[in-house]
Design a protein around this motif. Structure first.
Motif, PDB file in Angstrom:
ATOM      1  N   LYS A   1       0.829  -1.201   0.000  1.00  0.00           N
ATOM      2  CA  LYS A   1       0.000   0.000   0.000  1.00  0.00           C
ATOM      3  C   LYS A   1       0.867   1.256   0.000  1.00  0.00           C
ATOM      4  N   VAL A   2       1.903   1.250   0.836  1.00  0.00           N
ATOM      5  CA  VAL A   2       2.815   2.404   0.885  1.00  0.00           C
ATOM      6  C   VAL A   2       3.511   2.587  -0.456  1.00  0.00           C
ATOM      7  N   LYS A   3       3.945   1.477  -1.048  1.00  0.00           N
ATOM      8  CA  LYS A   3       4.628   1.543  -2.336  1.00  0.00           C
ATOM      9  C   LYS A   3       3.698   2.090  -3.416  1.00  0.00           C
ATOM     10  N   ALA A   4       2.448   1.631  -3.415  1.00  0.00           N
ATOM     11  CA  ALA A   4       1.476   2.114  -4.401  1.00  0.00           C
ATOM     12  C   ALA A   4       1.204   3.604  -4.227  1.00  0.00           C
ATOM     13  N   GLU A   5       1.104   4.058  -2.967  1.00  0.00           N
ATOM     14  CA  GLU A   5       0.871   5.478  -2.710  1.00  0.00           C
ATOM     15  C   GLU A   5       2.051   6.320  -3.185  1.00  0.00           C
ATOM     16  N   GLU A   6       3.270   5.822  -2.964  1.00  0.00           N
ATOM     17  CA  GLU A   6       4.461   6.556  -3.407  1.00  0.00           C
ATOM     18  C   GLU A   6       4.500   6.643  -4.928  1.00  0.00           C
ATOM     19  N   GLU A   7       4.162   5.533  -5.617  1.00  0.00           N
ATOM     20  CA  GLU A   7       4.166   5.544  -7.077  1.00  0.00           C
ATOM     21  C   GLU A   7       3.094   6.486  -7.612  1.00  0.00           C
ATOM     22  N   ALA A   8       1.924   6.489  -6.963  1.00  0.00           N
ATOM     23  CA  ALA A   8       0.858   7.389  -7.394  1.00  0.00           C
ATOM     24  C   ALA A   8       1.263   8.846  -7.201  1.00  0.00           C
ATOM     25  N   ALA A   9       1.910   9.124  -6.064  1.00  0.00           N
ATOM     26  CA  ALA A   9       2.360  10.500  -5.817  1.00  0.00           C
ATOM     27  C   ALA A   9       3.407  10.928  -6.841  1.00  0.00           C
TER      28      ALA A   9
ATOM     29  N   GLU B   1       1.721  11.670 -10.124  1.00  0.00           N
ATOM     30  CA  GLU B   1       1.000  12.944 -10.037  1.00  0.00           C
ATOM     31  C   GLU B   1       1.974  14.118 -10.168  1.00  0.00           C
TER      32      GLU B   1
END
Length: 525
Positions: free
Chosen positions: A436-444, A447
């Motif tokens: 989840k943390v990795k996905a959030e970092e990639e999304a950020a 963006e």
């Protein structure tokens, strides 16, 4: 010491103070449960020892707790001592032979026996709530946690699995609450604090794998004797709630795993619950009901349960009524509660016209007991004042070297000694959190990159005839002649001449002159 169909307990006392009539426990009714009570120092441990010996010789496995360490001597051959020989002679035990018995030592802490473990899932929310003394609301949250674990395929094996799951449901409390009810972070926090206390008391040694296999406590030797499983409980008694909960869990596992056998010729296993009052002290009604249910129904699985305690009042009446075989050692009757206990014990026996049970209980000597067992058709026998026979094994504890030798030769040596930590709820939830943390970092990051592209697209270049940037144009106006020359090289001679004239004209006459020149040029073309 055992007949084909019964166990010799001792000899009953006659009015002339001689012991003549043998008192026996029929193996056919040994799974109808029993009770051994008496004040400290009256002989309960020896009675437990001779019962365990006799069941073993009859081919029945035994599980018992060694609260003081004295019972461990059952693994070694007894020694001829005067008081033992006199006791054997008094009860007409001939021949009196000494034996050593097949013993498997267990210990929740893995110090004085093979480690014995259970998984969190096997323990279940009810027993865990009892173990941690949770409130009704906290028990509800724990039940929800187990439900979530089942739905999401999360194995709950050890304490860190349960701790990780509690953290997870606290983070998802809004989502979970809409389906199962309120999951407050306060309740989750209270459970986590209780888990910490349990961990400090040694609970982390109990929860995990490899979990105890029921088959390993139901072994028999090649010569047909039943194994005597001795749980080292001297250290465990420092946490009596863990001790009681563990034994109740073991009873529940036996009930769930063993097949129905009806009324066998002899039990498949006999289970001794020493210090039984610890099971019922401050126990909620739902737990007492559970004990009653297990005791009532486990008989058909071929398991006999024998409660060992100081006072018959320690056992609830609903459970006490299920115990058909009884051995009552001496009780004191100095206080009102003690007198009530003696009266209760006396009234549970089928009376004997030769003596008053109430008086006899207070006058019994060490090694004497009132005995009543089930006879033909399961009817309790008339109570008899009985001298318990002497044990065939050693009285007293083993040395550390003797215990270590027996453990090394144990049939389960090496099977439970090393902890196994396979993928379970902790590892799965940890991976989910990492992903989840990795996905959030990639999304950020995506963006951010998209924002940069959009920012550049908002800036447009002016449409200059010479294709120069604004900065270059400004600079060109202030450049030296050399720079101007480089710029004019990119234009035709006529365009350069016209633009030079335009830049030098500042009056209406100049503008008219330019129009005239441009007109003459156009005509010439």
């Amino acid at each position: 010491m055992t007949a084909d169909d019964s166990i010799f307990l001792g000899a009953s006392r006659k009015p002339d103070d001689t012991y003549q009539q043998p008192e026996r426990l029929l193996l056919k009714y040994a799974n109808r449960h029993g009770l051994v009570t008496g004040a400290t120092g009256t002989g309960k441990t020896v009675t437990l020892q001779i019962l365990a010996e006799s069941f073993s010789n009859a081919g029945v496995p035994v599980f018992c707790a060694d609260v003081k360490g004295d019972l461990s001597g059952i693994a070694m051959m007894g020694e001829a001592k005067d008081f033992l020989l006199k006791r054997a002679e008094a009860v007409k035990l001939d021949p009196y032979e000494f034996q050593e018995f097949p013993v498997i030592f267990w210990d929740l802490f893995g110090e004085k026996g093979h480690p014995i473990r259970a998984t969190v899932s096997e323990m279940g929310p009810l027993l865990l709530s009892r173990l941690m003394n949770l409130s009704e609301a906290q028990e509800g949250v724990l039940n929800i946690a187990f439900r979530i674990a089942d739905e999401e395929g999360l194995l709950l094996l050890d304490m860190k699995d349960l701790q990780a799951l509690l953290v997870n449901i606290a983070e998802r409390s809004s989502e979970i609450g809409s389906r199962y009810g309120n999951v407050s972070k306060q309740s989750v926090g209270a459970i986590q604090r209780n888990l910490l206390v349990l961990e400090q008391q040694g609970g982390q040694n109990f929860f995990g794998e490899p979990a105890l296999r029921i088959a390993d406590i139901m072994r028999t030797t090649r010569d047909g004797r039943g194994a005597i499983n001795v749980l080292a409980a001297d250290k465990l008694m420092m946490n009596p709630r863990l001790y009681a909960t563990f034994l109740l869990w073991l009873l529940s596992e036996l009930f769930e795993e063993l097949p129905e056998v009806g009324d066998p010729d002899r039990p498949k296993l006999v289970f001794f619950f020493d210090e039984a009052h610890l099971l019922f002290d401050d126990a909620p009604k739902i737990l007492v009901d559970r004990v009653e249910q297990v005791v009532r129904l486990i008989r058909s699985k071929g398991v006999g349960v024998y409660f060992v305690t100081q006072n018959p009042l320690d056992v609830p009446e609903t459970v006490l009524s299920q115990l058909g075989n009884r051995v009552q050692h001496a009780l004191r009757a100095y206080t009102p509660r003690e007198q009530k206990a003696v009266k209760t014990a006396a009234e549970t026996f089928r009376p004997n016209p030769e003596f008053d049970c109430f008086e006899a209980i207070t006058q019994l000597g060490v090694g004497e007991a009132l005995v009543s067992t089930l006879e033909a058709k399961g009817i309790p026998s008339i109570v008899q004042r009985t001298l318990i026979r002497p044990p065939a094994s050693r009285l007293g504890p083993l040395s550390d070297a003797e215990r270590a030798k027996i453990m090394n030769e144990s049939p389960v040596s090496g099977q439970y000694d090393e902890t196994i930590d396979r993928e379970s709820a902790f590892e799965i939830l940890q991976k989910r959190a990492t992903d989840k943390v990795k996905a959030e970092e990639e999304a950020a990051q995506r963006e951010t990159e998209q924002g940069a592209v959009e920012g550049r697209s908002r800036w447009t270049l002016p449409d200059f005839d010479d294709g120069a940037s604004p900065s270059r144009t400004t600079t060109t106006r202030r450049t030296t002649k050399t720079t101007t020359r480089r710029t004019s090289n990119r234009q035709s001679v006529t365009e350069a001449a016209v633009k030079s004239v335009v830049r030098s004209v500042g009056s209406s006459l100049g503008r008219a002159l330019v129009r005239g020149i441009l007109g003459s040029i156009k005509k010439g073309l």
